[in-house]
Design a protein around this motif. Structure first.
Motif, PDB file in Angstrom:
ATOM      1  N   ARG A  52       0.807  -1.221   0.000  1.00 17.22           N
ATOM      2  CA  ARG A  52       0.000   0.000   0.000  1.00 17.22           C
ATOM      3  C   ARG A  52       0.840   1.272   0.000  1.00 17.22           C
ATOM      4  N   LYS A  53       2.165   1.133   0.005  1.00 15.87           N
ATOM      5  CA  LYS A  53       3.045   2.297   0.081  1.00 15.87           C
ATOM      6  C   LYS A  53       4.247   2.083  -0.827  1.00 15.87           C
ATOM      7  N   VAL A  54       4.515   3.049  -1.710  1.00 11.08           N
ATOM      8  CA  VAL A  54       5.624   2.963  -2.650  1.00 11.08           C
ATOM      9  C   VAL A  54       6.507   4.198  -2.463  1.00 11.08           C
ATOM     10  N   GLU A  83       2.121  11.499  -0.866  1.00 11.34           N
ATOM     11  CA  GLU A  83       2.266  11.837   0.545  1.00 11.34           C
ATOM     12  C   GLU A  83       3.735  12.110   0.836  1.00 11.34           C
ATOM     13  N   ASP A  84       3.991  13.155   1.617  1.00 13.16           N
ATOM     14  CA  ASP A  84       5.346  13.455   2.066  1.00 13.16           C
ATOM     15  C   ASP A  84       5.492  12.964   3.499  1.00 13.16           C
ATOM     16  N   LEU A  91       3.874   7.160  -2.745  1.00 12.41           N
ATOM     17  CA  LEU A  91       2.538   6.921  -3.276  1.00 12.41           C
ATOM     18  C   LEU A  91       1.891   5.963  -2.292  1.00 12.41           C
ATOM     19  N   VAL A  92       0.726   6.332  -1.786  1.00 12.11           N
ATOM     20  CA  VAL A  92       0.081   5.558  -0.736  1.00 12.11           C
ATOM     21  C   VAL A  92      -1.384   5.342  -1.096  1.00 12.11           C
ATOM     22  N   VAL A  93      -1.875   4.140  -0.815  1.00 15.27           N
ATOM     23  CA  VAL A  93      -3.308   3.908  -0.902  1.00 15.27           C
ATOM     24  C   VAL A  93      -3.864   4.395   0.439  1.00 15.27           C
TER      25      VAL A  93
END
Length: 132
Positions: A52-54, A83-84, A91-93
């Motif tokens: 869920r997070k790249v 998202e920072d 990149l986050v879901v």
């Protein structure tokens, strides 16, 4: 031939949705493959945090997604968010949101279309080289 000897109607192709248009705008097969892998993993294992997070600072992700025009926009259109955190971009879901097989199918359709375009272009280039 259609029913009663009539030819079936040829309807114009449907206009792509915003998400489909964003994914189809990418002209790098490697990028579309990466997006497919990320979206598929997230759809198949929605509660697995590692999918869920790249991290966009990752060199491979940067080369395949960050440097290709429209790739980040396509990911955002598919449901990811920029998202920072920790001084880096991700990149986050978003929490409470899940990607499904509908998004996977959109990316697969774009991948198939791009693969066909690449093959057709390759075939055309070969013909031009032989004739020229």
């Amino acid at each position: 031939m259609g029913y009663g000897g009539y030819v079936s109607a040829k309807l114009p192709p449907a206009k792509p949705t915003e998400v489909e248009a964003a994914v189809q705008a990418i002209k790098s097969l490697e990028t579309v493959e990466m997006i497919h892998k990320l979206v598929y993993n997230t759809a198949v294992q929605p509660k697995e945090e590692k999918f869920r997070k790249v991290r966009l600072g990752n060199p491979k992700i940067q080369a395949v997604l960050g440097e290709v025009p429209g790739a980040i926009d396509a990911m955002v259109a598919l449901g990811w968010a920029l998202e920072d955190a920790e001084g880096e971009q991700f990149l986050v879901v978003p929490a409470g949101k899940f990607l499904g097989m509908q998004q996977v199918r959109i990316v697969e359709a774009a991948r198939d279309k791009l693969t066909k375009e690449v093959k057709d272009q390759s075939r055309h280039d070969t013909r031009v080289a032989i004739q020229g």
